[in-house]
Scaffold this motif. Structure first.
Motif: not given
Length: 426
Positions: A403-414
Motif C-alpha cells: 500500500s505504501d509503495l502504490a501511494r508513493r508511486m501514484d500519489p494522485q491516485g491515477t
C-alpha cells in the motif's frame, strides 16, 4: 493527436459477460509515446488485457487502455536465458514463438489465451509442486508511471517484489522480461474415479506424481471425477501408460473437465508426447474453451491445509453442487512476491467454475470464505470473492508495504479504481 488514439471501442463487457465496464471509452495506443500521453493526461486510467477477469479489477470510470496495438516481436537473449515481450501478448502466442526457437517457460495457466501482463499482475498460475506462478518468471519490467514517464526495473531494483504482482496499482506494464529454459516435451495422462479417501490419504504422493497435476471434481460423491497428470518426458514417468492410479482408472478416450462436453478444445491427452507449449495449458489456443457463460473464483490455502480444505468443501457439497460446474485442485510453489497468493507459503489452489448466477454465487462465496477462514484463504485477485480490505490485509505480511509503495508511486491516485479502494488501498 490523442483524439485519434481513442477508438470507436466503447464500454464493453468482460469475457464472461458478467461485468460491463463503466469506462466511456477504451483507447488503443499504437506506440509507447501515445500511451504515455494518454496516461499523463488522464485523471484516472486502467489497463485492460484479454478481459478474462471476473471482477472489476480492470475497470475505470474514466479511461481504459488496451495494449493490443502495442505489438512487436519478442526479443530473445539466449546467453541470459530471457525473453522480453510486449505486455499485451498472449501466453499461447509467446509459447509458440519460444517452442519454435527451442526454448520454454516453466509453466502455463489453464488458458493460453490470457495476456502476459494481466496474468503477471494478478499472480495467475499453472500447477506443480515445484512450479511457481507465472509472475515468478519475471526478471524485469518496463512500465508507464502516473506522470507518463517510463520506468524500467529488475530484480536488483528496490521494491521489485512489490511491483510484479501489483494489480495495476503502480503503473501500466508495457514490456516484460521472463526467464526461459531449454525446450522440453510433456505427455498428458488422465485418470478417472480416484476415491476421495485415496486423495486425502495420499495427497502429497498424488500431486508429486507428475510435473503438473490437476484434480477435477464436483465435490459430491465418493470419487474425484478426473486427475490430469502432465509429465515431462525428460524426467521419471512412474504413472505414464499405467492402467491405474491410486484407485482410479486410466481414461479410455480424451476428456473435457466437464462431463458430456467434447474434448476437442482440450490439449492432447492419452499419453501422446508433445511440446510443452501444447500440453501445459488445459485448452488449445485455437479454440475458445467455452462461450463465456460461467463465473470463476479461487482460494489458495497453505499446502499443509489441503486435506482440511477438501473436507470442508465436500461437507458443503449440497450447497455448492447446484451452482458448480467443476472444481479444480492443484498445487503452486511458494514465492516472495508481496501480493502473490503464494507469498511465503507452499499453496493449494481451490478453483471453482460456477454457473452464471452471480447473486447466488456471491452469497455462497461468503459462506465458503467463512468456512475456510481458519485456513487463511487468499482469493485469486482476478476472480470473484467477497473478502475486503480488513480481511485481506491480515492474509499478506507485506500488505502494508505494498500500500505504501502504490501511494508513493501514484500519489494522485491515477491508477486507483473502486476495486483497489475496496480491497487494497482503502
Amino acid at each position: 493527436m490523442l483524439e485519434d488514439v481513442l477508438a470507436e471501442d466503447k464500454a464493453e463487457y468482460n469475457w464472461a459477460g458478467n461485468l460491463r465496464y463503466s469506462a466511456a471509452e477504451i483507447a488503443h495506443p499504437s506506440s509507447l509515446e501515445e500511451l504515455r500521453a494518454l496516461v499523463a493526461a488522464a485523471p484516472s486510467v486502467r489497463a485492460v488485457g484479454t478481459r478474462h477477469s471476473f471482477n472489476d479489477i480492470a475497470d475505470s470510470s474514466a479511461l481504459m487502455v488496451s495494449l493490443e496495438k502495442l505489438s512487436s516481436a519478442p526479443v530473445l537473449d539466449e546467453a541470459a536465458l530471457i525473453v522480453t515481450v510486449d505486455a499485451g501478448m498472449r501466453y499461447g502466442e509467446l509459447a509458440g514463438f519460444l517452442a519454435e526457437h527451442g526454448y520454454a517457460l516453466h509453466n502455463l495457466a489453464s488458458l493460453p489465451h490470457i495476456s502476459v501482463a494481466g496474468a503477471v499482475a494478478t499472480a495467475t498460475h499453472g500447477s506443480g509442486d515445484r512450479n511457481g506462478n507465472l509472475a515468478t518468471a519475471v526478471a524485469a519490467l518496463e512500465l508507464v508511471t502516473a506522470d507518463g514517464d517510463v520506468l524500467r526495473v529488475d530484480r536488483s531494483s528496490p521494491d521489485f517484489n512489490g511491483m510484479v504482482v501489483s494489480l495495476g496499482a503502480v503503473g501500466i506494464f508495457t514490456r516484460i522480461t521472463l526467464e526461459i529454459e531449454a525446450d522440453y516435451e510433456v505427455r498428458q495422462d488422465v485418470f478417472t474415479g480416484v476415491p476421495w479417501s485415496s486423495v486425502e490419504e495420499n495427497f502429497d504422493a498424488i500431486t508429486s506424481a507428475a510435473y503438473s497435476v490437476s484434480i477435477f471434481s464436483s465435490l459430491a460423491g465418493p470419487e474425484a471425477s478426473q486427475v490430469w497428470l502432465k509429465s515431462r518426458t525428460d524426467a521419471d514417468l512412474p504413472y505414464a501408460g499405467k492402467a491405474g492410479f491410486f484407485g482410479g482408472s486410466a481414461a479410455v478416450e480424451p476428456l473435457h473437465p466437464l462431463p458430456g462436453i467434447s474434448a476437442v478444445s482440450c490439449s492432447e491427452q492419452m499419453g501422446v508426447p508433445g511440446s510443452w507449449s501444447d500440453r501445459l495449458s488445459h485448452f488449445r489456443l485455437a479454440f475458445t474453451p467455452s462461450n463465456g457463460d460461467e463465473l470463476q473464483s479461487e482460494y489458495l490455502v497453505e499446502r499443509s491445509s489441503a486435506v482440511a480444505a477438501i473436507r470442508i468443501l465436500r461437507g458443503m457439497s449440497a450447497e455448492i453442487a447446484p451452482l458448480l460446474q467443476i472444481c479444480e485442485i492443484r498445487t503452486i510453489a511458494r514465492d516472495d512476491l508481496w501480493l502473490s497468493s503464494s507469498y511465503g507459503r507452499e499453496s493449494v489452489g481451490l478453483h471453482f467454475t460456477w454457473k452464471p448466477r452471480q447473486a447466488e454465487v456471491e452469497a455462497l462465496l461468503s459462506r465458503i470464505e467463512a468456512a475456510l477462514a481458519p485456513l487463511r484463504p487468499r482469493p485469486h485477485w482476478g476472480k470473484l470473492f467477497t473478502l475486503e480490505r480488513p480481511q485481506l490485509q491480515e492474509l499478506y505480511p507485506r500488505f502494508g508495504d505494498f500500500s505504501d509503495l502504490a501511494r508513493r508511486m501514484d500519489p494522485q491516485g491515477t491508477f486507483v479504481n473502486p476495486f483497489l479502494k475496496r480491497n487494497v488501498l482503502g
